[in-house]
Design an enzyme around this catalytic site. Structure first.
Site, mmCIF file in Angstrom:
data_model
loop_
_atom_site.group_PDB
_atom_site.id
_atom_site.type_symbol
_atom_site.label_atom_id
_atom_site.label_comp_id
_atom_site.label_asym_id
_atom_site.label_seq_id
_atom_site.Cartn_x
_atom_site.Cartn_y
_atom_site.Cartn_z
ATOM 1 N N GLY A 1 2.795 -1.404 4.412
ATOM 2 C CA GLY A 1 2.798 0.209 3.950
ATOM 3 C C GLY A 1 4.448 0.555 3.699
ATOM 4 O O GLY A 1 4.851 0.445 2.513
ATOM 5 N N GLY A 2 4.643 1.104 4.924
ATOM 6 C CA GLY A 2 6.143 1.606 4.489
ATOM 7 C C GLY A 2 7.192 0.834 4.009
ATOM 8 O O GLY A 2 7.907 1.308 3.073
ATOM 9 N N GLU B 1 -5.371 -5.085 10.238
ATOM 10 C CA GLU B 1 -4.449 -4.086 10.726
ATOM 11 C C GLU B 1 -4.718 -3.227 11.892
ATOM 12 O O GLU B 1 -5.457 -2.449 12.023
ATOM 13 C CB GLU B 1 -4.477 -3.060 9.390
ATOM 14 C CG GLU B 1 -4.203 -3.669 8.339
ATOM 15 C CD GLU B 1 -3.518 -2.760 7.055
ATOM 16 O OE1 GLU B 1 -2.603 -2.939 6.888
ATOM 17 O OE2 GLU B 1 -4.147 -1.604 7.136
ATOM 18 N N GLU C 1 -6.832 4.664 7.642
ATOM 19 C CA GLU C 1 -6.593 6.065 7.554
ATOM 20 C C GLU C 1 -7.730 6.750 7.012
ATOM 21 O O GLU C 1 -8.112 7.827 7.244
ATOM 22 C CB GLU C 1 -5.184 6.304 6.705
ATOM 23 C CG GLU C 1 -4.076 5.949 7.532
ATOM 24 C CD GLU C 1 -2.730 5.337 6.749
ATOM 25 O OE1 GLU C 1 -2.722 5.526 5.416
ATOM 26 O OE2 GLU C 1 -1.949 5.006 7.452
ATOM 27 N N ASN D 1 0.855 -1.177 -0.068
ATOM 28 C CA ASN D 1 -0.127 0.097 0.097
ATOM 29 C C ASN D 1 0.844 1.160 0.039
ATOM 30 O O ASN D 1 1.464 1.442 0.887
ATOM 31 C CB ASN D 1 -0.844 -0.120 1.144
ATOM 32 C CG ASN D 1 -1.622 1.167 1.454
ATOM 33 O OD1 ASN D 1 -1.993 2.007 0.674
ATOM 34 N ND2 ASN D 1 -2.208 1.335 2.574
ATOM 35 N N TRP D 2 0.910 1.991 -1.248
ATOM 36 C CA TRP D 2 1.858 3.060 -1.373
ATOM 37 C C TRP D 2 1.340 4.323 -0.593
ATOM 38 O O TRP D 2 2.016 5.223 -0.319
ATOM 39 C CB TRP D 2 2.253 3.280 -2.634
ATOM 40 C CG TRP D 2 3.049 2.147 -3.351
ATOM 41 C CD1 TRP D 2 3.369 1.062 -3.019
ATOM 42 C CD2 TRP D 2 3.496 2.418 -4.647
ATOM 43 N NE1 TRP D 2 4.197 0.314 -3.956
ATOM 44 C CE2 TRP D 2 4.075 1.143 -5.116
ATOM 45 C CE3 TRP D 2 3.400 3.216 -5.793
ATOM 46 C CZ2 TRP D 2 4.766 0.745 -6.326
ATOM 47 C CZ3 TRP D 2 4.096 2.864 -7.046
ATOM 48 C CH2 TRP D 2 4.757 1.729 -7.236
HETATM 49 C C1 PEP Z 1 -0.767 0.230 6.034
HETATM 50 O O1 PEP Z 1 -0.940 1.246 6.037
HETATM 51 O O2 PEP Z 1 -1.696 -0.737 5.405
HETATM 52 C C2 PEP Z 1 0.393 -0.442 6.807
HETATM 53 C C3 PEP Z 1 0.600 -1.828 7.155
HETATM 54 O O3 PEP Z 1 1.378 0.327 7.173
HETATM 55 P P1 PEP Z 1 2.850 -0.089 7.754
HETATM 56 O O4 PEP Z 1 3.471 -1.265 7.042
HETATM 57 O O5 PEP Z 1 3.636 1.316 7.419
HETATM 58 O O6 PEP Z 1 2.575 -0.079 9.072
#
Ligand code: PEP
Length: 251
Positions: free
Chosen positions: A235-236, A168, A98, A9-10
């Site tokens: 995500g990151g 999540e 988010e 997920n960018w």
């Molecule tokens: C996300 O937002 O879907 C996520 C899992 O972010 P991160 O990996 O950065 O915690």
């Protein structure tokens, strides 16, 4: 056998040229990933059209990060499921925390969004998960069950086959804090049980449930080794091809 999936997920990151470079790097490195692991990249709307060309003919599938809850018309600034289908998207993420937190995404809207996405041939990655306060109050099971019931229970078993669930925990997203493998397994099993209560054990066993929240190459192996964790929503770490592919190689 349910699908193993690693989806990136960018979010609102990268310009279009940077996104094209990242997608090319992911496609190039994707040959290292076992063929039974599905790779998906979810990019900003502006990136989808050019990146559809980049991933064409590769094992990497394309996803949006959201779609509208209306079919079409006077909804300035929205992007419809039909538009996503027309640029070659195969998936859309829906209900990311988010979006729930900053853009007032409700379960009611998610039912409409999911309905439209499925009607336009998109598979859905539906996100659920509790925030820190809810986790500390021991309400995480109730919160996830409610989100699953409020959205997923509106669909048929045939439609469920086109929906992936992503658990999540909001407190683990972008914070560097990861749920322990035991915490994640416990709630994944509970989510699968909640799905089974409506759709039956067999359909629940076929549903892929991804873990999301600070997943990285260093912790993915332990998470993915859990019986009810079928991959990750990243995500990151999805913003670096090497890390994203490293995670996908962790099964
Ligand atoms: C996300 O937002 O879907 C996520 C899992 O972010 P991160 O990996 O950065 O915690």
């Amino acid at each position: 056998m349910r699908k193993k999936i690693v989806a990136g997920n960018w979010k609102m990151n990268t310009t279009v040229p940077e996104g094209i470079e990242l997608a090319k790097a992911v496609v190039e490195a994707s040959s290292q990933v076992p063929s039974d692991v599905k790779l998906i990249i979810a990019t900003p709307f502006t990136h989808l059209y050019p990146i559809a060309e980049v991933v064409k003919g590769s094992v990497v599938a394309l996803s949006a990060e959201n779609c509208a809850d209306k079919e079409k018309g006077a909804y300035t600034g929205e992007v419809s499921a039909a538009m996503l289908e027309s640029v070659g998207c195969q998936y859309t993420i829906l209900g990311h925390s988010e979006r729930r937190q900053y853009y007032g995404e409700t379960d009611e809207k998610l039912v409409e969004k999911t309905r439209l996405a499925l009607a336009h041939g998109l598979d859905v990655i539906l996100c659920v998960g509790e925030n820190l306060e809810e986790r500390e109050a021991g309400k995480h099971f109730d919160v996830c069950a409610e989100q699953i019931k409020n959205v997923l229970y509106h669909f048929s078993a045939e439609e469920l086959a086109h929906i992936v669930v992503a658990y999540e925990p909001v407190w683990a997203i972008g914070t560097g804090k990861t749920a322990t493998a035991e915490q994640a397994q416990e709630i994944h099993a509970f989510i699968r049980q909640t799905i089974a209560e409506k759709f039956g054990k067999q359909a629940a066993e076929q549903t892929s449930i991804l873990y999301g929240g600070s997943c990285k190459p260093s912790n993915a192996k332990e998470l993915f080794a859990q019986k009810d964790i079928d991959g990750g929503l990243i995500g990151g770490a999805a913003l670096k091809a090497e890390d994203f592919i490293g995670i996908a190689m962790s099964f």
